[in-house]
Design a protein around this motif. Sequence first.
Motif, mmCIF file in Angstrom:
data_model
loop_
_atom_site.group_PDB
_atom_site.id
_atom_site.type_symbol
_atom_site.label_atom_id
_atom_site.label_comp_id
_atom_site.label_asym_id
_atom_site.label_seq_id
_atom_site.Cartn_x
_atom_site.Cartn_y
_atom_site.Cartn_z
ATOM 1 N N VAL A 195 4.080 -43.059 -41.431
ATOM 2 C CA VAL A 195 2.901 -43.086 -40.561
ATOM 3 C C VAL A 195 3.106 -43.872 -39.391
ATOM 4 C CG1 VAL A 195 0.639 -43.569 -40.510
ATOM 5 C CG2 VAL A 195 1.314 -42.387 -42.421
ATOM 6 N N LYS A 196 3.649 -44.946 -39.405
ATOM 7 C CA LYS A 196 3.876 -45.856 -38.510
ATOM 8 C C LYS A 196 4.693 -45.195 -37.523
ATOM 9 C CE LYS A 196 4.976 -50.558 -37.052
ATOM 10 N NZ LYS A 196 4.944 -52.128 -37.398
ATOM 11 N N GLN A 249 5.351 -42.072 -36.980
ATOM 12 C CA GLN A 249 4.610 -40.987 -36.294
ATOM 13 C C GLN A 249 3.792 -41.594 -35.057
ATOM 14 O OE1 GLN A 249 2.441 -38.073 -38.948
ATOM 15 N NE2 GLN A 249 1.333 -37.227 -37.415
ATOM 16 N N LYS A 250 2.792 -42.760 -35.546
ATOM 17 C CA LYS A 250 2.158 -43.291 -34.533
ATOM 18 C C LYS A 250 2.875 -43.551 -33.158
ATOM 19 C CE LYS A 250 -1.646 -44.485 -37.569
ATOM 20 N NZ LYS A 250 -2.405 -45.625 -38.009
ATOM 21 N N LEU A 251 4.094 -44.098 -33.468
ATOM 22 C CA LEU A 251 4.785 -44.540 -32.298
ATOM 23 C C LEU A 251 5.280 -43.550 -31.589
ATOM 24 C CD1 LEU A 251 7.027 -47.490 -34.045
ATOM 25 C CD2 LEU A 251 5.302 -47.664 -32.007
ATOM 26 N N ALA A 306 3.714 -40.777 -31.311
ATOM 27 C CA ALA A 306 2.529 -40.359 -30.552
ATOM 28 C C ALA A 306 2.213 -41.151 -29.263
ATOM 29 C CB ALA A 306 1.346 -40.357 -31.298
ATOM 30 N N GLN A 307 2.772 -42.227 -29.161
ATOM 31 C CA GLN A 307 2.234 -42.779 -28.058
ATOM 32 C C GLN A 307 3.654 -43.455 -27.052
ATOM 33 O OE1 GLN A 307 0.959 -46.441 -30.287
ATOM 34 N NE2 GLN A 307 2.535 -47.685 -29.433
ATOM 35 N N TYR A 333 5.850 -34.779 -32.577
ATOM 36 C CA TYR A 333 4.794 -35.674 -32.645
ATOM 37 C C TYR A 333 4.775 -36.338 -31.184
ATOM 38 C CZ TYR A 333 5.140 -35.163 -37.740
ATOM 39 O OH TYR A 333 5.079 -34.632 -39.034
ATOM 40 N N THR A 372 6.585 -47.904 -24.762
ATOM 41 C CA THR A 372 7.022 -47.643 -25.823
ATOM 42 C C THR A 372 8.141 -46.544 -25.774
ATOM 43 O OG1 THR A 372 4.961 -48.077 -27.014
ATOM 44 C CG2 THR A 372 6.491 -46.883 -28.271
#
Length: 263
Positions: free
Chosen positions: A24-25, A27-29, A31-32, A50, A81
């Motif tokens: 999940v982490k 994927q979040k990274l 996404a940004q 993603y 990022t």
Amino acid sequence: MTPGTKGKVWFVGAGPGDPELITVKGQKLLAQAGAVLFAGSLVDRAATLYAPPGCVIRDSKDMTLEEMTAWLIEQTCAHATVVRLQTGDPGLYGALIEMAQPLVAEGIEWAVVPGVSSAMASMAAAGESMTLPEVTQSVIFTRVEGRTPMPEGEDLASLAAHRTTLCIFLSITLMYKVEAALRAAGWPEDAPMLVVHKASWPGEEKILRGTLADIKQRCREAGVASQAMIVASPTLGALHWETLVRSKLYDPTFTHRFRKASA
């Protein structure tokens, strides 16, 4: 991003192939992320889906290490990022330290997000356990010597002498060396063997079972000559054993700090 500042590089483990096995982490990274450098020869491109619209996405399969680190450094000047998306876990055969050293030299912040290894995905695909009570409680991740030499004392025959679970990476084209090492360590010809090609890759995964005597031939017949995990373990096939030693953790006669023995 504030002018004059530099972004942060994240080495993210994409997992073994199935894009849903990224953390999940991770994927979040993605996404940004403003920029993503992914290992196109190994990581399913679906993982980059993603990333947000407008993200700079680069495939690294034709790049040298120097070109990759230069690209990452360049992108930190424009993006807060930056993600280096790697197969499996970045710390396993991933040139992590080699890529991080130039970042440190440039004063660029970096961090690692671990990923699911193909070793775990292979055993999961086959419905096998790496450890079993009173069979083996140890797992060795290794490879056989190819163009990259092995350190002294880490030849496969020496490691195989422990008779524990062996997850052998990057060695499918050197199966003859794997076989020779296991035989030298005293493994019998009927020792069970497992080979998983593209573990977890949707529609591409192949699971091959055999013995030390015939696994190479089975791989040849199946056309498996790349991106495969080799497993040799005394635990293979335990699902069909008539008797198993039970885990003490769940045994009704065993007391631990969360439960008193009930029998």
